[in-house]
Design a protein around this motif. Structure first.
Motif, PDB file in Angstrom:
ATOM      1  N   PRO A   1     -20.251  -0.334  -8.590  1.00 17.13           N
ATOM      2  CA  PRO A   1     -19.987  -1.076  -7.355  1.00 17.13           C
ATOM      3  C   PRO A   1     -21.257  -1.621  -6.716  1.00 17.13           C
ATOM      4  O   PRO A   1     -21.210  -2.577  -5.969  1.00 17.13           O
TER       5      PRO A   1
ATOM      6  N   LEU B   1       1.736   1.978  -3.561  1.00 19.32           N
ATOM      7  CA  LEU B   1       0.644   2.583  -4.322  1.00 19.32           C
ATOM      8  C   LEU B   1       0.546   4.070  -3.998  1.00 19.32           C
ATOM      9  O   LEU B   1       0.357   4.909  -4.879  1.00 19.32           O
ATOM     10  N   GLN B   2       0.677   4.382  -2.722  1.00 14.19           N
ATOM     11  CA  GLN B   2       0.594   5.787  -2.310  1.00 14.19           C
ATOM     12  C   GLN B   2       1.707   6.596  -2.984  1.00 14.19           C
ATOM     13  O   GLN B   2       1.459   7.670  -3.521  1.00 14.19           O
TER      14      GLN B   2
ATOM     15  N   MET C   1      -6.109  11.288  -1.237  1.00 11.89           N
ATOM     16  CA  MET C   1      -6.404  10.026  -1.891  1.00 11.89           C
ATOM     17  C   MET C   1      -6.618   8.922  -0.860  1.00 11.89           C
ATOM     18  O   MET C   1      -5.938   8.875   0.150  1.00 11.89           O
ATOM     19  N   HIS C   2      -7.586   8.071  -1.146  1.00  8.45           N
ATOM     20  CA  HIS C   2      -7.788   6.917  -0.282  1.00  8.45           C
ATOM     21  C   HIS C   2      -7.409   5.657  -1.031  1.00  8.45           C
ATOM     22  O   HIS C   2      -7.661   5.552  -2.217  1.00  8.45           O
ATOM     23  N   ILE C   3      -6.808   4.726  -0.298  1.00 10.17           N
ATOM     24  CA  ILE C   3      -6.667   3.385  -0.861  1.00 10.17           C
ATOM     25  C   ILE C   3      -7.523   2.469  -0.002  1.00 10.17           C
ATOM     26  O   ILE C   3      -7.428   2.493   1.228  1.00 10.17           O
ATOM     27  N   ILE C   4      -8.389   1.709  -0.640  1.00  8.84           N
ATOM     28  CA  ILE C   4      -9.248   0.813   0.128  1.00  8.84           C
ATOM     29  C   ILE C   4      -8.991  -0.609  -0.327  1.00  8.84           C
ATOM     30  O   ILE C   4      -8.932  -0.888  -1.517  1.00  8.84           O
ATOM     31  N   ASP C   5      -8.796  -1.484   0.645  1.00 10.03           N
ATOM     32  CA  ASP C   5      -8.581  -2.887   0.317  1.00 10.03           C
ATOM     33  C   ASP C   5      -9.929  -3.600   0.317  1.00 10.03           C
ATOM     34  O   ASP C   5     -10.541  -3.796   1.353  1.00 10.03           O
ATOM     35  N   ARG C   6     -10.407  -3.956  -0.867  1.00 11.12           N
ATOM     36  CA  ARG C   6     -11.726  -4.587  -0.957  1.00 11.12           C
ATOM     37  C   ARG C   6     -11.635  -6.102  -1.043  1.00 11.12           C
ATOM     38  O   ARG C   6     -12.637  -6.774  -1.223  1.00 11.12           O
ATOM     39  N   ARG C   7     -10.399  -6.602  -0.965  1.00 10.90           N
ATOM     40  CA  ARG C   7     -10.261  -8.030  -1.265  1.00 10.90           C
ATOM     41  C   ARG C   7     -10.972  -8.897  -0.238  1.00 10.90           C
ATOM     42  O   ARG C   7     -11.326 -10.020  -0.505  1.00 10.90           O
TER      43      ARG C   7
ATOM     44  N   PHE D   1       0.802  -1.216   0.000  1.00 13.77           N
ATOM     45  CA  PHE D   1       0.000   0.000   0.000  1.00 13.77           C
ATOM     46  C   PHE D   1       0.838   1.272   0.000  1.00 13.77           C
ATOM     47  O   PHE D   1       0.515   2.219  -0.720  1.00 13.77           O
TER      48      PHE D   1
ATOM     49  N   LYS E   1     -20.933 -11.720  -4.628  1.00 16.76           N
ATOM     50  CA  LYS E   1     -21.890 -10.622  -4.702  1.00 16.76           C
ATOM     51  C   LYS E   1     -22.924 -10.875  -5.793  1.00 16.76           C
ATOM     52  O   LYS E   1     -24.053 -10.435  -5.705  1.00 16.76           O
TER      53      LYS E   1
ATOM     54  N   ASN F   1      -9.316  11.160  -5.734  1.00 16.56           N
ATOM     55  CA  ASN F   1      -9.209   9.762  -6.133  1.00 16.56           C
ATOM     56  C   ASN F   1      -9.484   8.812  -4.986  1.00 16.56           C
ATOM     57  O   ASN F   1      -9.144   9.088  -3.846  1.00 16.56           O
ATOM     58  N   GLN F   2     -10.115   7.695  -5.335  1.00 16.66           N
ATOM     59  CA  GLN F   2     -10.254   6.614  -4.363  1.00 16.66           C
ATOM     60  C   GLN F   2      -9.842   5.349  -5.093  1.00 16.66           C
ATOM     61  O   GLN F   2     -10.440   4.985  -6.103  1.00 16.66           O
ATOM     62  N   ILE F   3      -8.792   4.705  -4.580  1.00 23.38           N
ATOM     63  CA  ILE F   3      -8.273   3.527  -5.269  1.00 23.38           C
ATOM     64  C   ILE F   3      -8.659   2.290  -4.478  1.00 23.38           C
ATOM     65  O   ILE F   3      -8.451   2.231  -3.265  1.00 23.38           O
ATOM     66  N   GLU F   4      -9.289   1.334  -5.131  1.00 22.31           N
ATOM     67  CA  GLU F   4      -9.740   0.133  -4.426  1.00 22.31           C
ATOM     68  C   GLU F   4      -9.037  -1.090  -5.010  1.00 22.31           C
ATOM     69  O   GLU F   4      -9.013  -1.277  -6.221  1.00 22.31           O
ATOM     70  N   VAL F   5      -8.459  -1.870  -4.115  1.00 17.47           N
ATOM     71  CA  VAL F   5      -7.758  -3.071  -4.555  1.00 17.47           C
ATOM     72  C   VAL F   5      -8.723  -4.242  -4.492  1.00 17.47           C
ATOM     73  O   VAL F   5      -9.353  -4.475  -3.461  1.00 17.47           O
ATOM     74  N   ILE F   6      -8.875  -4.969  -5.594  1.00 18.99           N
ATOM     75  CA  ILE F   6      -9.868  -6.048  -5.637  1.00 18.99           C
ATOM     76  C   ILE F   6      -9.267  -7.313  -6.234  1.00 18.99           C
ATOM     77  O   ILE F   6      -8.199  -7.287  -6.830  1.00 18.99           O
TER      78      ILE F   6
ATOM     79  N   HIS G   1       0.956   7.002  -6.669  1.00 17.70           N
ATOM     80  CA  HIS G   1      -0.115   7.970  -6.862  1.00 17.70           C
ATOM     81  C   HIS G   1       0.420   9.394  -6.687  1.00 17.70           C
ATOM     82  O   HIS G   1       0.139  10.278  -7.491  1.00 17.70           O
TER      83      HIS G   1
END
Lengths: 521, 425
Positions: free
Chosen positions: A65, A23-24, B1-7, A20, B13, A45-50, A27
């Motif tokens: 989403p 990534l920061q 900026m936000h990083i969100i862990d959605r894993r 993380f 879903k 920005n909002q970055i989502e890890v999936i 960015h």
């Protein structure tokens, strides 16, 4: 900013692993270039890890989403999954959502270089385009969309509880079939405000509950005015005809729909409208994002923040993305929007910084202005695909891509005519034709509601203006028309008329009483 | 900026949407499952698999242009065309537009993968054990709690709030507990009161009211009620399936394979559909033995043939463990039809007078060699059973020679039948 300045000169990451903080750092470095050097203007920005499975999930609900439930999304999921499992298709590297904050999905499987590419591409390229392009500004409400979808999902779930899954599913099926003709193409007076939508729905219902009085039902109806004398024009004006937004027309005027069905049509219509600008700006949107990621990655490399190996790795993916096979290649299916958009933007940069005499003649406004980024920013803000190609496809690029135009007339038995190639005589024709191929007013069949026989059997009349003898697909049209008749609850007639106003073909549909169980009157 | 862990977000879903899709496409999926069963290897197929269904019922139509009309198109990569050239239309292509294959209408078949669970559910959807009539109240643990009014004692989780507050309110009204508003109004009156005398009277009244409200509690333990549950026994149909298989020397590998396939289907069907079904595996040569499923399906054996031995074994097992008044008894017998000549009359006697009257249903599968025509010469057992068969006795007989016949025959034997279901309570 201070943190990234300290990093300056040092590599953002080594090897392919990322975490993380990486990534920061990526960015922040991208942001410095995007805002500082390119002058972009982006939503936060909002970055989502999936995971890849979540990516498939997102695919099947058209990238959003959260979304209401419908079997068709399950079908798309099953379809994508089957392809993905068999290794026939890769997943997209990213999905980005036109919302504020702008959400970009990163897949956990990607390595650090790919993450940097995706951040530059989605979080800055697409993001800037969403925030600044006039179509998105006019038609979408980035702050409100997620809240609205939340409302839509809840509302439809409540309808399912109250009126049964089947009734809701049928309404949605019908609405989805008409989705492509559920958008306003011309701007109205008011800007959309999706956040108000939920409130408005509640107010409508509260008002209905307040003024409900069962006695009214028992009051004998007064003397009815004979409808026959209302002239055609008056009738049309009262119903707002002709109307090309079929869903809107049904929502407002279909005689026997329940209030909740109207609200569902409204939801589907809003979703269609939200995606409408994206359909019109595929080339520009992807071109912008590709151009931006290319600039940012190159700058990062120049500043020593990305190693040579990683830069080569990036170039490889980038080249894959902007690959355009020629027409006789087995891989050819259509123009690759990434390739066309990127090539045109690079070409504009060339015209602005290093024009030839031909460029000066064709593009007097921008040739030699020497500030490519600000020229491009203006273009990104005020064009859509059709006008962008129509204005900025240069002879240079037509020659480089060796574009040619085919004219296919079934009456010409010899074969297909090559009507223009990359020469003096052909440039403008090719440019005009290619621009037209991106005009959805041209590519989508133009269908309008033109009349309702209110005095008689309430038959709804639609017209399809046939261009170039190009009729509607027979079987599909029958299915869609059936859905339309079910919603309208009376007969529906679709006429296909050619340029001389002559009816060439007619389709008729009779309503099935599908919603009978949910009608009370 | 936000990083969100959605894993770590909950998975699946889109599961709900997937189920809706399967429900929608049910008929098509069912047919596809049948088709894949006929061709594929059962073991593989039952692990779930890919099916492809016609797009028909799950089409999403929209207004689109069809074939025909005058069209212009720009393409990249001109090699040697000059303006005015005429290119011949490619052969065979519809409308001669080779470049438009990707337009989306090529999707006439829709492929996707079913999980094992989904596959089996669909596969076994319309099968049942016929005539499951004997539903005895079991004296054992099968009970369900049902609501049975209210009680004054119980566990706090069962407290009936509505009933409790109602009783409390009744009591408060009956005993005239002063309302808080009354006390409040009195207080205000005292504050505003000017004459000393009246104030004293009011204060006395206030005191009596507050005392009273203290004496009469808002909720008294007397008021509390609990929801009461009683355990009611649940009717359970108890059933036992006897699987009788001939493993004698006359059975070839192919026949054994067919028989085992049949039993695998049967086993899957019973174990998935009925929780309370006992399965008894009996294999026989010239003598019969009860075996576990592992041995039944995979253990090697060989020898002569005495069908009566299996029936005798079945009879004694019924006598020892399964009282016919309580149990629904089923049997499925697989054999190549050979039997020693002297055994015939005994088998007939046993079956007709002892076994069949106890059974709800008796299915006989005769396996043959591959390529053999199932309608040719009848085997000794087939002839014998054919003679016994009558409308009253629940005996069903089928012949199977090829792998792809297994599923249809199985399906045929255990299909839901209107007539049978009427006899159920």
């Amino acid at each position: 900013m201070i943190k990234t300045v300290k990093q300056r000169g040092g590599l953002l990451f080594e090897g392919s692993d990322w975490d993380f903080p990486t990534l920061q750092r990526i960015h922040d470095a991208c942001e410095e270039i995007a805002l500082g050097e390119l002058g972009l203007d982006v939503y936060p920005n909002q970055i989502e890890v999936i995971t890849s499975e979540q990516m498939l999930d997102a695919y099947s609900s058209i990238g959003m989403p959260l979304f209401y439930r419908h079997w068709s999304f399950g079908k798309h999921f099953a379809h994508h999954e089957a392809f993905y499992r068999r290794g026939m298709r890769d997943l997209a590297y990213e999905i980005v959502i036109n919302s504020s904050p702008c959400i970009s999905y990163l897949m956990e499987e990607n390595n650090a270089t790919m993450q940097a590419l995706v951040i530059a591409h989605a979080a800055f390229g697409h993001n800037h385009f969403f925030k600044n392009n006039y179509l998105f500004k006019l038609w979408t409400d980035a702050e409100g969309i997620l809240g609205y979808l939340e409302f839509a999902k809840g509302y439809i779930a409540r309808c399912e509880e109250r009126y049964g899954e089947t009734a809701v599913e049928r309404t949605l099926d019908a609405a989805h079939a008409l989705m492509s003709h559920g958008v306003h193409r011309y701007a109205g007076k008011t800007k959309v405000d999706l956040r108000q939508e939920e409130k408005r729905e509640q107010e409508r219902r509260a008002h209905e509950e307040q003024v409900f009085n069962d006695l009214w039902r028992t009051v004998p109806a007064g003397h009815k005015r004979s409808r026959a004398d209302i002239s055609l024009d008056k009738r049309r004006a009262a119903l707002g005809l002709p109307q090309d937004n079929i869903l809107y027309f049904l929502e407002k005027s279909a005689p026997r729909l329940q209030p909740w069905q109207r609200e569902i049509l409204r939801i589907v219509r809003h979703v269609a409208q939200y995606f409408h600008p994206q359909r019109q700006t595929k080339v520009m949107n992807e071109g912008t994002a590709t151009y931006v990621h290319y600039k940012i990655m190159t700058r990062l490399h120049e500043r020593g923040q990305i190693g040579d190996g990683h830069y080569l790795e990036f170039l490889k993916s980038h080249t894959n993305v902007v690959f355009q096979p020629s027409y006789d290649d087995r891989r050819f299916s259509d123009f690759n929007p990434y390739a066309l958009g990127f090539a045109m933007m690079q070409d504009i940069e060339r015209i602005v910084t290093n024009p030839t005499d031909e460029d000066r003649e064709w593009f007097p406004d921008i040739a030699g202005r020497n500030d490519p980024v600000s020229v491009l920013r203006d273009i990104w803000a005020s064009y859509r695909d059709e006008s962008f190609v129509g204005q900025f496809l240069s002879p240079h690029l037509i020659r480089q891509w060796r574009l040619f135009q085919l004219h296919d007339d079934p009456d010409m038995l010899d074969g297909i005519l090559v009507s223009a190639i990359h020469d003096e005589r052909g440039y403008r024709r090719i440019r005009r034709q290619l621009a037209r191929e991106y005009d959805i007013g041209w590519t989508d069949p133009g269908i309008e509601v033109v009349d309702v026989d209110l005095a008689g059997d309430r038959r709804l009349l639609l017209q399809h203006k046939v261009l170039n003898d190009w009729p509607l697909d027979e079987s599909e049209t029958k299915l869609v028309l059936q859905h339309l008749a079910d919603l309208w609850s009376y007969d529906v007639l679709l006429q296909e008329i050619d340029s001389s106003e002559k009816v060439v073909k007619e389709h008729v549909a009779h309503p099935r009483s599908l919603f009978a169980d949910s009608r009370f009157s | 900026m936000h990083i969100i862990d959605r894993r770590l977000n909950p998975r699946g879903k889109s599961l709900e949407n997937r189920q809706r899709f399967l429900r929608r496409a049910k008929d098509a999926v069912q047919q596809a499952v049948r088709r894949s069963l006929q061709s594929g290897n059962i073991r593989d197929v039952l692990n779930g698999g890919q099916v492809s269904i016609p797009i028909g019922g799950v089409a999403e139509p929209s207004f689109r242009r069809g074939e025909g009309g005058v069209r212009d198109r720009v393409l990249p990569g001109n090699k040697d065309f000059a303006e005015g050239d005429i290119v011949p239309r490619p052969e065979g292509g519809s409308g001669g537009r080779p470049t438009e294959a990707g337009e989306g209408d090529a999707e006439d078949d829709f492929r996707f993968v079913l999980t094992r669970e989904e596959f089996l559910d669909i596969f076994l959807d319309d099968l049942e054990l016929p005539d499951l009539a004997k539903r005895r109240l079991s004296e054992t643990e099968e009970v369900t709690p049902t609501r049975a009014g209210y009680t004054v004692s119980g566990s706090p989780s069962n407290i009936a709030v509505g009933r409790t507050t109602r009783l409390a309110m009744m009591r408060r009204i009956a005993l005239r507990r002063p309302k808080p508003e009354e006390i409040e109004a009195l207080r205000r009156e005292i504050e505003e009161c000017e004459s000393e005398e009246k104030r004293l009277a009011l204060e006395a009244e206030l005191k009596s009211l507050t005392d009273k409200s203290r004496r009469i509690p808002y909720i008294d333990p007397l008021d509390v009620r609990y929801r009461r549950f009683e355990n009611t026994p649940k009717p359970v149909a108890k059933a036992v399936m006897f699987c009788l298989m001939d493993v004698s020397g006359s059975m070839t590998e192919h026949m054994k394979d067919l028989a085992k396939r049949f039993y695998i289907l049967l086993y899957l069907f019973l174990s998935r559909r009925y929780e309370k079904v006992e399965i008894v595996f009996i294999r026989h040569t010239e003598k019969a033995e009860e075996v576990d499923e592992e041995t039944f399906f995979y253990g090697p054996a060989t020898g002569g043939t005495l069908v009566s031995s299996a029936l005798l074994a079945m009879r004694s097992i019924i006598a020892a463990r399964f009282d016919p008044t309580d149990w629904n008894i089923y049997a499925a017998q697989a054999s190549d039809g050979d039997n020693s000549y002297s055994d015939g009359s005994l088998v007939g006697q046993l079956l007709q007078y002892e076994i069949l009257p106890l059974c709800q249903y008796f299915a006989y599968i005769e396996v043959g060699e591959e390529g053999e025509d199932s309608s040719t010469s009848d085997s000794p057992i087939w002839n014998l059973y054919e003679g016994i068969r009558s409308d009253i006795l629940p005996l069903a007989m089928r012949k199977v020679c090829r792998r792809n016949q297994i599923f249809p025959v199985f399906h045929d034997l255990f299909q839901k039948q209107q007539a049978h279901s009427k006899t159920e309570p």
